[in-house]
Design an enzyme around this catalytic site. Structure first.
Site, PDB file in Angstrom:
ATOM      1  N   SER A  43       0.825  -1.199   0.000  1.00  0.00           N
ATOM      2  CA  SER A  43       0.000   0.000   0.000  1.00  0.00           C
ATOM      3  C   SER A  43       0.867   1.260   0.000  1.00  0.00           C
ATOM      4  CB  SER A  43      -0.953  -0.047   1.194  1.00  0.00           C
ATOM      5  OG  SER A  43      -1.967   0.901   1.063  1.00  0.00           O
ATOM      6  N   ASP A  46      -9.158  -4.326  -5.694  1.00  0.00           N
ATOM      7  CA  ASP A  46      -8.669  -3.678  -4.473  1.00  0.00           C
ATOM      8  C   ASP A  46      -9.287  -2.289  -4.357  1.00  0.00           C
ATOM      9  OD1 ASP A  46      -7.221  -2.672  -2.341  1.00  0.00           O
ATOM     10  OD2 ASP A  46      -5.266  -2.914  -3.276  1.00  0.00           O
ATOM     11  N   HIS A  61      -6.871  -6.459  -0.002  1.00  0.00           N
ATOM     12  CA  HIS A  61      -5.793  -5.474  -0.006  1.00  0.00           C
ATOM     13  C   HIS A  61      -4.555  -6.082   0.637  1.00  0.00           C
ATOM     14  CE1 HIS A  61      -3.921  -1.582  -0.096  1.00  0.00           C
ATOM     15  NE2 HIS A  61      -3.799  -1.537   1.222  1.00  0.00           N
TER      16      HIS A  61
END
Length: 554
Positions: free
Chosen positions: A241, A464, A493
């Site tokens: 991320s 996602d 995710h």
């Protein structure tokens, strides 16, 4: 990263960094920052290479079991002044085991493997720590990687015990129950504007002049100092991320320092997206993922009795919202806490069974599962406030944000018409950036040219929500020679080390051999969740969240 002797690394480190900066791609001047910051990075890395890291039993405050050990690395608060104020970042490690399998253990033959250095991991945020991540070395999905690599976690600047940042009293931050109106009134908007201004002022008051130094560029520079402290000429790194964003900054700043780099669930690095547009896109993507969850619940109506269509499931969810607004569950779970719990289902489908069970049981008159899942834990209040403070500081410092409330109101009101689930909650979280007291940077232009980087690996789930899939495509365009592995039809995710064997095979092959698939490989989606929530599944989910605790973007 540790195979090089400290003094040998010291002799070559400065020339490596300087050659990297001199070979920066076109437009890289903005990237390197001022010449004093570039020189400061060299000085800090040289100092760290000489000092190394002394790993000992982890302090009790970290709550990390053996065989994890902990240490610290010193970095400048301001890279333009490397001999000025310095801060210490906490680091954790499990040493490479050197073998896979275990006689009398997992039943597999013992295989001895050569050590390949250290693998540094960041779970994102901004504001998340990977101090617990070396525990993954004991999980089956990571055994072969942990045999070859020291697994290294750390708390970035401002996070945990790494010169922690705070913007308000932790008790005030964690107060519950709270509201979360899907379509806020004008009076509620005025209240949130006032709270955003107060929060921004609180960050300035507690951090003082240091506030401006919490940035993604400094996180990338810190990563190079950590590399040097670990005794490594080249960095092996996996970021999830937000970790993909400053990992991409690192790759552009220090391409000659990259050995292997994995980007799991990539942030869109386009400077025009950082960070205001990315957050709007995220809210739109969460609406799609919320629909995925409701479609799955409807498919299992025989288990949950929440409706046979996504629309019926939504109506039953709204019934729960209305009830906890009128009478908070357990005195603490109001609409805000309910929404936060359901947002977890947007991040991870292994939450789906638990969340659906909580809604179903609540409507049957049993609020306990919802109370258990959604009540804020007082013991986590300090960590959660700290994480939010770092998130806010980094995103507000990194880029210009609209400073006119009318822009926020126009954009989010329009977006909420098609994506009501997360839009306004996301807006309130980021609104302090409209009133931010520290200087804003212009986002750096992430980019590398042909031959500057070794092959890098990008992992992305097609659906996602936290980091929408177009971000992975954009990152691949910007990092020459990168390879993208897509999990089609899935939206969890953070997919590295998860339930998809195809994804894990690509990850393992890359980290262990450097081999990548073709420019773009595809994996079928992992199996949908079992509609029956078992205790063992809950425990696995809890462990996974501890190892990959990225919040906000991550």
């Amino acid at each position: 990263m540790r195979a090089v002797a400290k003094y040998g690394a010291l002799a070559t480190l400065g020339s490596l960094v300087l050659s990297t900066l001199s070979a920066a791609p076109a437009g890289g001047a903005d990237f390197a920052g001022t010449s004093s910051e570039a020189r400061g990075t060299v000085v800090a890395a040289q100092r760290a290479a000489a000092a190394g890291i002394t790993f000992r039993t982890c302090p009790k405050a970290e709550m990390l079991p053996a065989p994890l050990t902990c240490g610290t690395v010193e970095v400048p608060l301001d890279y333009a002044r490397p001999d000025g104020e310095r801060i210490r970042l906490t680091v954790s490690r499990v040493k490479a085991s050197g073998r896979t399998g275990a006689a009398g253990g997992d039943g597999k033959a013992v295989e001895t493997v050569a050590r390949q250095g250290a693998l540094v991991y960041n779970p994102g945020g901004p504001g998340a720590s990977s101090m617990a991540f070396p525990m993954a070395a004991q999980m089956p999905e990571w055994k072969r990687i942990a045999a070859a690599y020291d697994i290294v976690g750390y708390a970035p600047r401002g996070v945990g015990r790494s010169a922690p940042l705070s913007c308000q009293d932790a008790g005030d931050f964690a107060k519950a129950p709270t509201l979360a109106p899907t379509y806020p009134s004008q009076s509620y908007k005025r209240e949130r504007i006032s709270r955003a201004k107060a929060y921004a002022q609180g960050c300035a008051r507690t951090a003082g002049p240091a506030l401006r130094h919490y940035t993604s560029l400094n996180n990338a520079r810190d990563l190079d100092v950590l590399r040097a402290a670990l005794g490594e000429k080249k960095l092996s790194f996996m970021g999830a991320s937000y970790g993909t964003y400053f990992g991409a900054l690192y790759a552009s700043l220090f391409p000659s320092h990259v050995r292997r780099m994995v980007f799991d669930s990539a942030v869109d690095p386009d400077p025009d997206q950082i960070w205001y547009r990315n957050n709007l896109d995220q809210s739109l993507a969460f609406e799609r993922r919320w629909a995925d969850f409701r479609t799955w619940v409807a498919k299992h109506d025989a288990t949950y009795h929440l409706g046979t269509t996504p629309e019926e499931v939504q109506r039953n969810y709204e019934k729960v919202r209305a009830e906890v607004a009128h009478r908070p569950a357990g005195g603490k779970v109001g609409p805000g806490q309910l929404h936060a719990a359901m947002l977890g289902a947007g991040y991870y489908d292994d939450y789906w069974a638990m969340r659906a069970t909580a809604l179903s049981e609540f409507l049957k008159g049993n609020p306990k599962p919802l109370i258990d899942q959604a009540t804020p834990h007082p013991a986590a209040a300090v960590d959660n406030e700290n994480s939010n403070a770092v998130y806010t500081a980094v995103e507000c410092n990194d880029a210009p944000w609209p400073t006119d409330w009318k822009v926020w109101d126009r954009d989010n009101t329009g977006l909420a018409e098609q994506a009501p689930f997360e839009t306004w909650d996301n807006a309130w979280m980021n609104l302090p950036c409209a009133y931010w007291p520290a200087p804003r940077q212009q986002p750096a232009d992430v980019r590398t040219g042909p031959g500057e980087l070794p092959p890098t690996l990008i992992l992305a789930a097609e659906r996602d929500a936290a980091t929408p899939y177009p971000g992975a495509l954009e990152l691949q365009r910007r990092l020459s020679g990168s390879v993208l592995v897509t999990e089609r039809g899935s939206g969890t995710h953070g997919i590295a080390g998860g339930p998809n064997e195809c994804v894990n095979d690509h990850l393992e092959a890359y980290l262990l051999t450097g081999k990548t698939p073709a420019r773009h490989a595809e994996c079928a989606p992992h199996a949908e969740p079992n509609p029956v929530s078992l205790a063992s599944e809950d425990e696995r989910t809890d462990l996974r969240r501890r190892l990959n605790p990225g919040a906000h973007l991550s």
